[in-house]
Design an enzyme around this catalytic site. Sequence first.
Site, short mmCIF file in Angstrom:
data_model
loop_
_atom_site.label_atom_id
_atom_site.label_comp_id
_atom_site.label_asym_id
_atom_site.label_seq_id
_atom_site.Cartn_x
_atom_site.Cartn_y
_atom_site.Cartn_z
N ASP A 227 9.11 13.27 -13.71
CA ASP A 227 9.19 14.09 -14.92
C ASP A 227 10.22 15.21 -14.73
O ASP A 227 10.26 15.84 -13.68
CB ASP A 227 7.79 14.70 -15.17
CG ASP A 227 7.69 15.38 -16.51
OD1 ASP A 227 7.85 14.70 -17.53
OD2 ASP A 227 7.43 16.60 -16.54
N GLU A 286 13.43 10.80 -15.03
CA GLU A 286 13.52 11.20 -16.43
C GLU A 286 14.53 12.34 -16.43
O GLU A 286 14.20 13.49 -16.18
CB GLU A 286 12.16 11.70 -16.96
CG GLU A 286 12.21 11.97 -18.45
CD GLU A 286 11.72 13.33 -18.90
OE1 GLU A 286 11.62 13.54 -20.10
OE2 GLU A 286 11.42 14.19 -18.05
C1 NOJ Z 1 8.68 15.03 -20.24
C2 NOJ Z 1 7.42 14.34 -20.64
O1 NOJ Z 1 7.72 13.02 -21.00
C3 NOJ Z 1 6.83 15.14 -21.77
O2 NOJ Z 1 5.78 14.47 -22.41
C4 NOJ Z 1 6.42 16.50 -21.25
O3 NOJ Z 1 5.99 17.30 -22.32
C5 NOJ Z 1 7.59 17.20 -20.56
N1 NOJ Z 1 8.34 16.34 -19.71
C6 NOJ Z 1 7.11 18.36 -19.75
O4 NOJ Z 1 6.40 17.92 -18.64
#
Ligand code: NOJ
Length: 547
Positions: A227, A286
């Site tokens: 993440d 991500e």
């Molecule tokens: C990306 C995640 O996919 C999302 O759902 C989240 O709110 C943010 N990162 C913060 O962790």
Amino acid sequence: MTQELSTTAPEHLPRQRGDWWRDAVIYQVYVRSFADSDGDGIGDLRGIRERLPHLAGLGVDAVWITPFYASPQADGGYDVADYRAVDPLFGKLSDADDLVREAHRLGLRVIVDIVPNHTSDQHPWFLAALAGGPERAYYHFRPGKGANGELPPNDWESVFGGPAWTRAAVPDGDGGTSQPEAGGEWYLHLFAPEQPDLNWEHPAVSEEFASVLRFWLDLGVDGFRIDVAHGMVKADGMPDIGLREQAKMIGAQVLPFFDQDGVHEIHRSWRRLLDGYEGERIGVAEAWAPTAERLALYVRPDEMHQAFNFQFLRCPWDPDRMREVIDASLAATASVGAPTTWVLSNHDVVRHPTRYGDGPAGLRRARAAALLMLALPGSAYIYQGEELGLPEVTDLPDEVRQDPSFFRAEGQDGFRDGCRVPIPWTRSGSSHGFGSAGSWLPQPDSWGELSVEAQTGVPGSTLELYRAALAVRREHPGLGAGDAVTWLDAPEGVLALARDGFLCTTNTTGTEVELPVPGTVLLSSGAPGFGDGTVRLPADSSTWWAI
Ligand code: NOJ
């Protein structure tokens, strides 16, 4: 939980070759919305385990499960209070263990989420930091500006709206904190105030995360979706940006809090850790980067295995733009020897049938886009319910919403509850088979006809289209292989992408297009009509051909 089994590669997994991830099709499960086994209206780990046969039958290679760790759920579990515990909402640690084993038995790999940019504000470290302990150095606390420190330390904005800083109370020296009006330092949170950002300059932070990764690898997971993989390092001195609406710049330019070069050192160290395990465990970044070239930096040979290609996800239904994005993405990842990682939907964006136009045209385009995506070299992600053609739910009443961005960024776009509505398994019954006692977000009544039950065995249904596409992809391993495509000449508005005995034609126009029959049809998202040596490609459709 036994550890001997899980530290080695599961022997029965298919594609035991070292690079299984290069062309893997990976299914994203958003835990609270997939399947509820205990009737509390919220999906859980046992629910996922019970529904694994659906995923094996669909033909995916792996499943990515969003965070199920102990969490106050201020952001759907992306606010973790204990990285080694399962939240009681979702089950127990033994359920995670059972889930991984059962997935492996069915030939599916398991990727779990890891959230290293921030913790929950209820994490013991942050509680100790607020109380003035040495853990304060694990976060970013700064004095405010203004005569009495009443202004945030800089102009950074939270991705969810509002300032990225919240003022904490002064620790009272007794391990507690004084009243907030006593006004202490501010702490940084790029997301909600309940998600304080970690200071990755502090060695205790990297040591802890290495230990957390090992904990889950020892349990047997096959990798991590990382993440905010672009966010852990902040620019020296935390300079002002000087512009408002910074959330709109994410992925469009390098910001002092995102896509800083320093993050790559962290990814390198994690790659070394992953490589220490048998069975090719992977890291999936991500990462929001402004260009395909900067994104490719995350998948250099000594960094992560995959990085989501959000440029493709963001691309409108426009043949020229799609071709440009595909070419640029393939060229950038090929330059570092990595596969491209395609994705059309996830739990943070409006579902693609709705993005592409809603109604019949949106669904037609979504089905065509799926065949286009699955014809490209590289790995592809499918977001739960995408195989059912689910649209975004756009009429949720405000009182049921839970996305923190809805509450912080009133008036802006991007609320994420509409893509998180629990998916329908059966035509009728409580929450269409999601669980026995309703669902945490209401499902539209019309979803019974989109359920797994309603679509199974129905020729031409979106579910059968995905099943057939994944079966063809398995029979023709060349489909996901390689790092380039050849574009053939085609009529205006048609993309014709060839690779090694295979052709995908995508008619992006709203009308039928006729062309000479190029080969034998393998699969189509529409129903092509054949004439005298010619084929009529239906509006908004893709067809796969053996050539
Ligand atoms: C990306 C995640 O996919 C999302 O759902 C989240 O709110 C943010 N990162 C913060 O962790």
